[in-house]
Each structure stands twice: as C-alpha cells, then as structure tokens.
Design an enzyme around this catalytic site. Structure first.
Site, PDB file in Angstrom:
ATOM      1  N   LEU A 135       0.812  -1.211   0.000  1.00  0.00           N
ATOM      2  CA  LEU A 135       0.000   0.000   0.000  1.00  0.00           C
ATOM      3  C   LEU A 135       0.855   1.276   0.000  1.00  0.00           C
ATOM      4  O   LEU A 135       1.700   1.456   0.875  1.00  0.00           O
ATOM      5  CB  LEU A 135      -0.910  -0.001   1.240  1.00  0.00           C
ATOM      6  CG  LEU A 135      -1.863   1.193   1.375  1.00  0.00           C
ATOM      7  CD1 LEU A 135      -2.942   1.150   0.314  1.00  0.00           C
ATOM      8  CD2 LEU A 135      -2.468   1.241   2.768  1.00  0.00           C
ATOM      9  N   ASP A 136       0.615   2.164  -0.977  1.00  0.00           N
ATOM     10  CA  ASP A 136       1.230   3.495  -1.018  1.00  0.00           C
ATOM     11  C   ASP A 136       2.749   3.446  -1.016  1.00  0.00           C
ATOM     12  O   ASP A 136       3.407   4.399  -0.577  1.00  0.00           O
ATOM     13  CB  ASP A 136       0.749   4.367   0.162  1.00  0.00           C
ATOM     14  CG  ASP A 136      -0.760   4.559   0.165  1.00  0.00           C
ATOM     15  OD1 ASP A 136      -1.360   4.511  -0.925  1.00  0.00           O
ATOM     16  OD2 ASP A 136      -1.340   4.733   1.238  1.00  0.00           O
ATOM     17  N   ALA A 137       3.306   2.362  -1.509  1.00  0.00           N
ATOM     18  CA  ALA A 137       4.758   2.205  -1.449  1.00  0.00           C
ATOM     19  C   ALA A 137       5.416   2.096  -2.823  1.00  0.00           C
ATOM     20  O   ALA A 137       6.621   1.925  -2.921  1.00  0.00           O
ATOM     21  CB  ALA A 137       5.116   0.979  -0.610  1.00  0.00           C
TER      22      ALA A 137
END
Lengths: 285, 285, 285, 285
Positions: free
Chosen positions: A229-231
C-alpha cells in the site's frame, strides 16, 4: 511535426563509453531523425545509464518490427541493455477508476477533451453510480460495479474481463482494492493518486493525519501501484502551504487542487513514455 | 570522477539529422567518455539545435588544441556549428563588484568557501570601504574604488586594468555604472542581480515600485549585463509570496533571501558552462 | 515606532462571546495602543481561542507588574485564560548549538548581525573546535565541549551550567543528545532543524532516506524539541523540487539552502513571540 | 455554524487607539459573536487601519438596518470610518463572461457545483456560441451575444440590461471590451484574469511576450477591472517555473492551470468579502 510519426526509445544498461554514439548512429543509419535525447547516469564509472530518445519515423528505411529486431541484435545485446520502443500512433487504451469524489476524474476528462492527454479513454469504472452522466457525455462507457461482499470473486472477474486490452489504469481517488492478479500483471501501468506527501501519512485519511501532526505544508503523490500500500515508485509530487486555519475539511478542499494537478501530470508523462522505473524509483525525462 | 578531468562542449547549429550521432562518434573515437548530454531543438525541421555535452578527458588520444582543431574541421564545419570547448581544470577568474549591501557578496563567498562555486575569486571591487575585513578574511584582495566625479576616467581606467584576465564579473548588488568598454568586451560574462521579477520594475527602487503596484509576489532576476539597463538575457528568476503586511522595508528584507539564492544559482550555472545564450534568451542545461 | 516599547500578549482560552472586546477594552483603558491583533478559533461554539496582540507601552498608566496582575484578575480569571505578556525590551538570551556543518550557524549569525533577529546571541556551543574563529569575530563566546564518553555527566553538567539564563536554545545542525533535564525544563524553548519534511524521514541520514524512497521534493522542518526524537511541535517547513539527477550529496547540498531559510524563519518568529503551542501543534501569528 | 447566519464587517479609517475596543464592544453589546478578526495598520501613528470581522447573527438584539444605523452613528462617525456590512444570507448574483477558451469557465462552474463558491451563478455571457451545452447542464442561462460591428450600441445595451441585479462580473478569459458605463458603475466588482504576472506583459498575447523576453517563470493575475487596461487592483497572482523547452503553445498550456487556480481563488475571496480595496491595491484578509 505529426504526432503520429513520433517514436520513443527508453533504455537502461550498465554505463560505459560509446553507448550514445552507437544508438544515435544506429538510428541515423536507418533515417530516423532524433528530436529529443535525455540521459542520466548514476555514475560514469560502473553506474547505470538511463536514456530516452524521441525520433521521427517518416523516412525509416525498415519496418518497425525489423527496426526493433535490428536494435535488439546490434545495440541491446552489445550493451546488455533493456529497452522499449513505442510509437505515438499506437494510442494507449486507458481505464479510469473512481469512487465517490469526482474532482480527479473530471480533471482528467477535461484535459483529455482539450487534447492534453494523448490516449483513448476506453472506460470509467466505479463502485458509485453517480458519475455516469458526466462520463457518458464524453462518449465514454461507464461501468458501475457495486461492491458486493457476497460476490467478491464475481466482481474481480468482471474487472479482469474489462481490463483486457487496457494499457494503463488510473486510480482517480478509487477507494477499493484492485484484484491482486490485475496488479500483478500491470506492473508500472497502474497510477494512483495518494492525498499526502508520501512517505508521510500512508493509508487512510491522510488529511486527518496531517492535521494531527500539525504540518505546515500538505502534499499529493502520484505513484505506480504495487502490492504494498502506497509504497510504489513515485512519479510526481507537489505541495501546498497551509496554516492553523486549515482544519481537516479545509485541508481536504485545498488538497483537491493538488491531487488534480499531480495526477494529471503523472498520467501525461506516462502517456508520453517519459517515465523509466528503476527499482522503486522513477526517472522522468 | 576527478573534477579537473571534466570537459564541456556547448554547440549551436541549424538542426538536421545526424548531428548528435556525428558528435558522439567523434568524441568516442578519441576516447572521450560522455557523462552528460542535453539537447534542445526549437523545431526538428528548420529549427536551431542547442547542445551541451560533458565528457571525461583522461584517456583522450590527442591534446586539447588538436581535439579542438579536429572538432572544428570534422564536425563544426560540416554542420555550420558554433561551439565552445571548456575544461574544468581551467579555473575561471571571477571578480565580484559590490556597493553598500553585503548579503549577496557574503552568500557568494561562503558558498565558494564550501566548494559550491568552482572558480577562483580573484578580487572584490567596491565603491564602499566597509567590506574589506569580511573579504580579506577569505584571502581575497579587496579594491576600494570610491566614486570620484572629478576623476571618472581614472576610475574607469583602474577598473579596466583590474579586469585584465578576469573571466566573469558578478555584480552582487553593485549600484554604479560599469565602463561601457568593459561591458562591450565582456559579452555574456557579466552577471547582475536585479531585485525584481523582470521585465516588471526595471530601474531604480524596484521594491518600492512593487509595493506601489500592489503585487502579491515579488521576484529577483539574475541576467547577463548588456548596454541596455536590466534588459539582458535572463539566467534565473525566483519569487516569493508577500502580502499587504509587507511595506517597502519588509519587501526589501524578504527580497534579500531571494537575491542571494538566485544570484548564487546563476553564477554556479555559468561556472559549470551550463548556459547557452540565444539572442536575448538563455538555455540552461 | 521604537521596538523597545512593543509589548506582546499571547492568550489561549475556551472561546465564547466577548473575549476580544474585554481584552481590547482593558488595554485601551490603560492607554496601551494596539498595533496588531490576530486570533484563531478552532470552533466558534465550544472551541479554543488563540490570540496574539501587539501593543505600544509608552503611555501605559501602570507599571508592567501591575498591568500583568490586573490582566490576570480582570481578564484571565474571567475567561479561564492562559496568557503570556512579553516585552521587546527584555531581549532574549540565545544559545546556538552546532556540530560539524556551519551553514545554519553562519546564516543565523549573519542575519543577527544585520538586525533581522531581535535577540542577544549569548554563546555558541559545539562539539567541534572548528567554528571558533567565525563565531568570535562576531564578539560571541565559543564553548568547545568535546564529546567524552568517559565524562558524560561532566559534559552534561557543564551544559546545564552554561544554559543558566538562556531563553532559547537553537540546534543549528547539532548532532548530539542534549541533557534530558535541560530538554525538560526548556519546553517550547529549544528549536531544532531537521533536514527532512517531517514526519517523513525521522532520524538519521534523512537525505539518504529521501533518495532511497525516490521522492520528487525534499524538505526541512524546524520544530520544538521534545523527549521524543523529531516529534515535537512543527514551527515551519519548506520544500524544494529535486529530480533523479540528485544523488545523496546533491540532495544534501540543495537541502542546506532550505535548512538555513527554515531555521532562520522559525527562530525569528519565536523571538517575536509569534508562536503559540497547542499540544503538539503550533499556531504562528 | 450555519453559513447563512454569518455577517462580515469591513472597515477603513485613520488609525488611532481604541478602535478595535469600540467595535468589538459595540458588537458584543448587541449579542453578535465575533468568530474572526483581522486588522492591518499601515502605521500605528498616523496610518490607516483596515479591519475585517466575521460575526454570528442569530442572537442579535436588533434588526439589520438598525444595527447598521447604530454602527454608523456610534462607531463610524466617531472614527471617521468607511465600512460595509454584508450578510452571507444575501447570496451574491454572479455573471461569468467568456470568449473562446473554456478552461476558466469550467473551473468556476465545477467549483461552484461542489459548493466552493458561495454565490448564485445567474448567467454566462459569451461572444461564442460553443459553451451553451456545458453551461446549461448546470441549469445556468447562457446568453450568446455575437460581436456585431454594425450594432455595437445594441450589444452594449443588451449587456447593461442583463447585468441589472448582478453583484459580481467575472471575466473568465473574455476578450471583448465591456461597456464603459458598466465598468464605471461596477467599481471593484468586475474580476478579470490576465495571463501574465502583472505588471509584466500588459495587453495582448502575454505568453508570446513572455517567450520573447525569455523569462524563467510565468504567471497569472486576477485583478479588479478599471478603465485602464490590466492596471486595476491585484487580488491574487501565482507563478510557474518554465524553461527553454516551453515555446509559446507550451507556455499557454501550462498557463491554463495557473489561470484557473488564480481566478478561482480571487472569486472565492471576493464572495467571502475578504478583499478591501485601498487605492490601486488590495488587502486580502
């Protein structure tokens, strides 16, 4: 210059002397006219070279597949190079995903209508029914896929089916999880907008997180989606100064303007083949 | 990478196919290792090509003058090209001119002391005596040349004499007129900082002009000096948001930070041979 | 307006009608001339009011202690208010701590010398001997306190002794741990500059962390020091656009300019009593 | 807090002690609850005071006209004050003028539809027929007034007739001259967006002018319209960094994003009664 005659080469290889000379010679010898060239080397001795070329194809002396084969054998093999050759005439098929907020969606559609995004918007997919009229006015199909806990598999299958032939998926404030299989096969071809200055405020409700930490500047980040996630690799970020007068709703309102701009820039750069992914980072030429 | 082995080529010519291939081949054939390449074409068909290359010289198979001669006859003549070959080892001699305000002067000296400005600061020239101690601490000669209406010619002659061998003059808030002969012979080698967002507020007291017009943003502009006041090619600009709370003294104070940064960036880019002048504009690679 | 006749009131209380009227009346009745007034309410009904007033004292009809007592009994008690009355004439005593890098230290000293920081720089403390000459030239005492693992207690005691009478400590790139007792007693009176856009990249080597994450923008954050590392109330932040061309050393170099500006702004605001701390956030008027 | 119960006071008068105390007392005595207060004095002694207050009206002990009369006689006369009392419940009637480019028009309409612009968009007036469908979808009347050299007077009369009852006219990239009589009677109530950083590049084709001067930053300016072209009080400006890669079309494209944001902010501030005009300048609270 006809946009439809532009070709782009993106290449990555160990840096050493002679690469640019070899590539430009190769293209010149096939009557390609180079109109842009960017390169970046992480280190002149033992580093990695990233390179992007734009060239004109009208006078090419060979067909595209032959050009690609020749490049592979004459250049890429010699320099241990990974490369992608793309043609502006191969218009990319784009699917936009959206949930409740329409500001990013409309920004993309209006820019596209003005000719700022060189692609075909093949469809809009949403777990909300509300945007249908705004989307169909542009002549774009709208697929309303409600979230159904009882039929998760069916919804995922439907998404996979729809995505057949799609070159780029854009998550324009889409709040649902994508099928992992889809994420897996679309590496570096799904762009998300996260409403914070990543890596600060990963996850839910980043404007609330920002308000709680008392930051003086908020941001938005467009990145390629990965399993984490969001990486994923960051394509573009931008920021905006705020003050104690901004409570969470004011942060969210101000942030909308950021999100629209940042996502639109990232999508345009992807469509123009300006982004080279290097591990978890991007080079944007 | 030893800085002292870097060479830079800046070139301008009518754009047509094959130029980059020819240049990169030429350098490769002489064992130069290209480490950076930027190009810009105003139009792929009938436009002008601007190009900057950085390359490493340790393994060059010919001496510098021979390289330059070969390039002139093999490449430049063929493509009707103007070019400059420079070597980081030829450290530029810089003279800084300053009047009453020391903020730009000190910014340059401290950056230079930290190794951010690759040059030799040969001297500081001022019509004020005040900065001597601050300058001489850096081991730099300080020439105090008071303005003397009765001996204008003598002062000008003294400046011309001092400037012998100087490669770049930097006007770090210098409020006097330079000898026209000096300006004439130092084309694109005198950098001035003007404390406005040019072309707005040319001439005297730009912060007062900005206040009177009620602008919401102020700026600073670094440009090459020409015979016409504040009209030379712009190298760099930057801006700062202000409000009704900024009266003229507050604008001047806030602007000082801008002036320091903008001038320092422009000087660094000039020293690294990043600037190509194109009529009254610059290309900064 | 004589700076030495400026007084400032900062106040925090539950918001309800009549507060501003009561305060302004009180000051007017004592012949104080209000020259600036900022207020912020988190919610007009049931929120908290933050307020800052600047007023002129030459015609005050009572002495300062009497004014403070009267304000406490007439206003503060009525509105359940916390407040601070400060006078520009009570010049703050500032200690600057620095380790190896001098850019923030010199920025502060030069601004102070130009009259931009209304304080007395009482001393510079460092675990490096190198900055002595640069500091003493300003007439400021320099205390070299080498880190000595064998005598941690002695070093801490020496710092506590030096800090007697100090109103503000500024960590201008100081890489050592301060004595916890000192941090405890100097709540909201120690300002640190962290070279990242907090809360991203807490801890060591933030430029390396930023490079590894591939951010497109870097930042710097000035904050009050608390027991928890890099987690205190943020006073000011600023950012700078970077690209793939910035490796760690280039990020560090570009970031130096940010750090200098952000720290200098935060220190100036603190000295002008513009900052009100609200839990882990600040209001800067 | 009900938006419809917000009232705003804007006032300008010679600065002297006691003004804020008198105003806040007056409002408090009538049960108005002050929720925001901003003030600015050009000089504490002999300057001009600008002041803006927001207050809540639900518990007012007198009717609005009575409040206004009382304020006039009790406060305004005493301090030689000009003032305006406005009520959020009196929703402003807005007319948007547009020519060929729709980006500013659509930006305003979409923000309005999202509740970001507190007004009633009464109509859109254009010398182009093209935007009718996009406007009427929002339920807003569209008046197509073609430019007719043979009937200039008739067109002007029609505009004057339409503008009856309009509180604010917004020129969202409108390329025609407004009737001078209209401009005369709508002082500080017509907002224009000019696509340059004024006062640079007044008049036609500012992106071309910017390109010719070789600026490194472009801007947009929202200002009140006066009889003199592009010379009225500036409400808001913003800027964008550009490079040699931006030819005129690229400047125009990038500038569109600026124009949209700057105009939208200026219109919002006007609608919230945040702007006080001071000669040819504005104070935006």
């Amino acid at each position: 210059m006809e946009p439809s005659t532009i070709a782009r080469l993106r290449a990555t290889c160990p840096d050493k002397p002679g690469i640019v000379a070899a590539i430009t010679n190769f293209l010149y010898s096939h009557n390609a006219n180079i109109t842009a060239l960017d390169q970046h080397s992480t280190d002149a001795f033992g580093g990695t070279l990233y390179l992007r070329l734009e060239f004109q194809t009208p006078h090419l002396d060979i067909a595209r597949p032959a050009l690609e084969n020749a490049f592979a054998s004459v250049i890429a093999e010699r320099f241990d190079m990974e490369f992608q050759l793309t043609y502006a005439a191969d218009v990319k098929q784009v699917a936009i995903f959206v949930s409740g907020s329409d500001h990013c969606l409309l920004e993309l559609l209006w820019r596209w209508a003005r000719g700022e995004l060189p692609c075909r918007v093949a469809m809009v997919v949403s777990n909300h029914p509300d945007h249908r009229e705004n989307v169909e006015r542009f002549g774009i199909p709208y697929h309303y896929l409600p979230v159904d806990a009882a039929d998760k598999a069916g919804r995922e299958a439907r998404i996979l089916e729809l995505m057949d032939g799609v070159d780029l998926a854009v998550l324009a404030r889409y709040m649902q999880i994508l099928p992992p299989e889809f994420v897996g096969r679309m590496e570096n071809r799904i762009i998300n907008i996260h409403h914070s200055f990543l890596p600060a405020f990963v996850g839910a409700d980043p404007y609330r997180q920002a308000w709680e930490r008392g930051v003086k500047i908020i941001g938005a980040t467009a990145h390629y989606v990965t399993a984490e996630l969001d990486a994923g690799p960051i394509i573009e970020q931008d920021v905006l100064r705020v003050s104690h007068r901004h409570l969470v709703p004011e942060l969210a309102r101000a942030g909308r303007d950021l999100e629209r701009q940042v996502l639109a820039r990232a999508v345009a750069w992807h469509l123009e083949d300006r982004v080279i992914v290097n591990g978890n980072k991007t080079i944007v030429f």
